[in-house]
Scaffold this motif. Sequence first.
Motif, mmCIF file in Angstrom:
data_model
loop_
_atom_site.group_PDB
_atom_site.id
_atom_site.type_symbol
_atom_site.label_atom_id
_atom_site.label_comp_id
_atom_site.label_asym_id
_atom_site.label_seq_id
_atom_site.Cartn_x
_atom_site.Cartn_y
_atom_site.Cartn_z
ATOM 1 N N MET A 22 0.836 -1.193 0.000
ATOM 2 C CA MET A 22 0.000 0.000 0.000
ATOM 3 C C MET A 22 0.872 1.244 0.000
ATOM 4 N N GLY A 23 0.453 2.211 -0.779
ATOM 5 C CA GLY A 23 1.238 3.445 -0.902
ATOM 6 C C GLY A 23 2.149 3.423 -2.100
ATOM 7 N N ILE A 24 2.300 2.277 -2.739
ATOM 8 C CA ILE A 24 3.085 2.201 -3.962
ATOM 9 C C ILE A 24 2.111 2.203 -5.126
ATOM 10 N N SER A 25 2.002 3.311 -5.796
ATOM 11 C CA SER A 25 0.994 3.402 -6.852
ATOM 12 C C SER A 25 1.531 3.921 -8.167
ATOM 13 N N ALA A 26 2.813 4.330 -8.172
ATOM 14 C CA ALA A 26 3.318 4.888 -9.421
ATOM 15 C C ALA A 26 4.816 4.746 -9.508
ATOM 16 N N ILE A 27 5.307 4.695 -10.728
ATOM 17 C CA ILE A 27 6.723 4.769 -10.979
ATOM 18 C C ILE A 27 7.047 6.215 -11.343
ATOM 19 N N PRO A 28 8.333 6.593 -11.414
ATOM 20 C CA PRO A 28 8.664 7.995 -11.635
ATOM 21 C C PRO A 28 7.998 8.575 -12.878
ATOM 22 N N GLY A 29 7.692 9.886 -12.843
ATOM 23 C CA GLY A 29 6.974 10.531 -13.923
ATOM 24 C C GLY A 29 7.699 10.485 -15.252
ATOM 25 N N ARG A 30 9.029 10.308 -15.243
ATOM 26 C CA ARG A 30 9.768 10.289 -16.488
ATOM 27 C C ARG A 30 9.551 8.992 -17.261
ATOM 28 N N ALA A 95 15.770 -1.712 -3.975
ATOM 29 C CA ALA A 95 14.811 -0.669 -3.597
ATOM 30 C C ALA A 95 15.360 0.221 -2.490
ATOM 31 N N TRP A 96 16.234 -0.325 -1.653
ATOM 32 C CA TRP A 96 16.808 0.408 -0.522
ATOM 33 C C TRP A 96 17.604 1.631 -0.976
ATOM 34 N N SER A 97 18.144 1.587 -2.188
ATOM 35 C CA SER A 97 18.980 2.689 -2.674
ATOM 36 C C SER A 97 18.162 3.867 -3.196
ATOM 37 N N PHE A 98 16.831 3.712 -3.259
ATOM 38 C CA PHE A 98 15.966 4.806 -3.699
ATOM 39 C C PHE A 98 15.354 5.475 -2.472
ATOM 40 N N GLU A 99 15.420 6.794 -2.439
ATOM 41 C CA GLU A 99 14.937 7.532 -1.266
ATOM 42 C C GLU A 99 13.461 7.263 -0.997
ATOM 43 N N GLU A 100 12.645 7.181 -2.066
ATOM 44 C CA GLU A 100 11.204 7.037 -1.883
ATOM 45 C C GLU A 100 10.809 5.695 -1.293
ATOM 46 N N THR A 101 11.655 4.681 -1.434
ATOM 47 C CA THR A 101 11.320 3.347 -0.916
ATOM 48 C C THR A 101 12.339 2.848 0.110
ATOM 49 N N HIS A 102 13.229 3.726 0.525
ATOM 50 C CA HIS A 102 14.297 3.307 1.436
ATOM 51 C C HIS A 102 13.753 2.676 2.721
ATOM 52 N N ASN A 103 12.828 3.357 3.373
ATOM 53 C CA ASN A 103 12.320 2.871 4.660
ATOM 54 C C ASN A 103 11.540 1.577 4.516
ATOM 55 N N ARG A 104 10.691 1.485 3.486
ATOM 56 C CA ARG A 104 9.921 0.260 3.283
ATOM 57 C C ARG A 104 10.834 -0.902 2.927
ATOM 58 N N ALA A 105 11.876 -0.622 2.121
ATOM 59 C CA ALA A 105 12.826 -1.675 1.766
ATOM 60 C C ALA A 105 13.592 -2.149 3.002
ATOM 61 N N GLU A 106 13.913 -1.223 3.897
ATOM 62 C CA GLU A 106 14.594 -1.595 5.140
ATOM 63 C C GLU A 106 13.726 -2.534 5.963
ATOM 64 N N GLU A 107 12.431 -2.261 6.039
ATOM 65 C CA GLU A 107 11.513 -3.143 6.757
ATOM 66 C C GLU A 107 11.437 -4.510 6.069
ATOM 67 N N GLY A 108 11.422 -4.484 4.739
ATOM 68 C CA GLY A 108 11.394 -5.734 4.001
ATOM 69 C C GLY A 108 12.646 -6.566 4.236
ATOM 70 N N LEU A 109 13.792 -5.910 4.277
ATOM 71 C CA LEU A 109 15.053 -6.620 4.534
ATOM 72 C C LEU A 109 15.067 -7.242 5.927
ATOM 73 N N GLN A 110 14.565 -6.506 6.916
ATOM 74 C CA GLN A 110 14.502 -7.046 8.273
ATOM 75 C C GLN A 110 13.584 -8.263 8.327
ATOM 76 N N TYR A 111 12.465 -8.166 7.624
ATOM 77 C CA TYR A 111 11.527 -9.288 7.605
ATOM 78 C C TYR A 111 12.153 -10.521 6.949
ATOM 79 N N VAL A 112 12.788 -10.318 5.791
ATOM 80 C CA VAL A 112 13.417 -11.434 5.087
ATOM 81 C C VAL A 112 14.526 -12.051 5.926
ATOM 82 N N SER A 113 15.336 -11.214 6.562
ATOM 83 C CA SER A 113 16.440 -11.726 7.378
ATOM 84 C C SER A 113 15.929 -12.598 8.523
ATOM 85 N N SER A 114 14.766 -12.241 9.062
ATOM 86 C CA SER A 114 14.199 -13.038 10.153
ATOM 87 C C SER A 114 13.708 -14.400 9.676
ATOM 88 N N ARG A 115 13.543 -14.557 8.369
ATOM 89 C CA ARG A 115 13.060 -15.813 7.819
ATOM 90 C C ARG A 115 14.190 -16.789 7.503
#
Length: 266
Positions: A22-30, A95-115
Motif C-alpha cells: 500500500m502506498g506504492i501506486s506509481a513509478i517515476p513521472g519520467r 529498492a533500498w537505494s531509492f529515497e522514496e522506498t528506502h524505509n519500506r525496503a529496510e523493513e522488508g530486509l529485516q523481515y526477510v532476514s528473520s526468515r
Amino acid sequence: MSGTKRAKSTGTGFLLLLLIVMGISAIPGRAQVSAQAQFDEANEYLDSGNYRQALSIYKSILSSQQVSGPLFLNMGISYVQLDSLGMAKYYFLKAWSFEETHNRAEEGLQYVSSRFSRQSAVLPKLPWERFFDWLGSVTGPASLLGIGILLLNAGVCAFIAGWFFPSASRPLQGGGIGTAILSVLVILSSFYLQHVQNRYSPAVMVHQQADVLEQPAPDATLISQAYEGYTFTVDHSRSRQQPGWSYVRMSNGLYGWIPNSEIMIL
C-alpha cells in the motif's frame, strides 16, 4: 544438506508486507505511459495473489530500463510470497537505494532476514573500509574530484595572494599550502573510490545452497558453503578471467570462487 529450513510466516510479517504494498501506486513521472500501465496491471496481479504473473510484467518493465524504487520493492514482495527469499533480499536491496522506498525496503530486509534460519558470520569492516563506504554513499568519485580541484585552486590562490599582501603572507600562504595538501588527499580519494566502485560489487546468494571453492572448477577444494541470502563482494577484475565464475569475498572474510548462476550482483 539439501537446503535451508525457513521459519514459518507470521501474521505480523504478512501485515508488514501488505503495508509495503500500500502506498506504492506509481513509478517515476519520467517513465513512459505504457510502462506505468504495465506497472498498474502488475500491481493488480500482486494484490490478487498472482505473484508469478505480476513478476512477469515487472521483469518486462525492468527489461525496458524503466527502473524505480517501487518496481524493485514490489518485485521483492512478490518473491517473498513465492518463498524465494534470496531473490526477495536482492530486490529489497535494490529498492533500498531509492529515497522514496528506502524505509519500506529496510523493513522488508529485516523481515526477510528473520526468515533465514542460517545466518552468515560477519567480519567487521576496517575503519578505512567503512569510511569509503560512507563516502561512496554521500558523493560520487566525479563530485569528489570536483571538490578536490576547487580546493586546489583555492589553495593556489591563497598562496599567491600572500605575495600581494605581505602583512598577511604567513597565514595566507600557510593556509594555501594546507588547503593544497588537503586537495591532493581529496583527489587521491576520488581516484581510489572510482577504483573500488569499478572493481567490486555486492552480490546476494539467491539459491538455497552452493559451495565456495578454492579454484573455479566443480571439483576444486571446498572453502566454505553459502546459503540463500548470504552476501558477497565480487571482485570483477579476477572474475573476468574465468567466464561463468565469480571470485568473491564472503562476509566472514573468506575468499573463493562461486558459479555466477548462484548469485545476483547489485
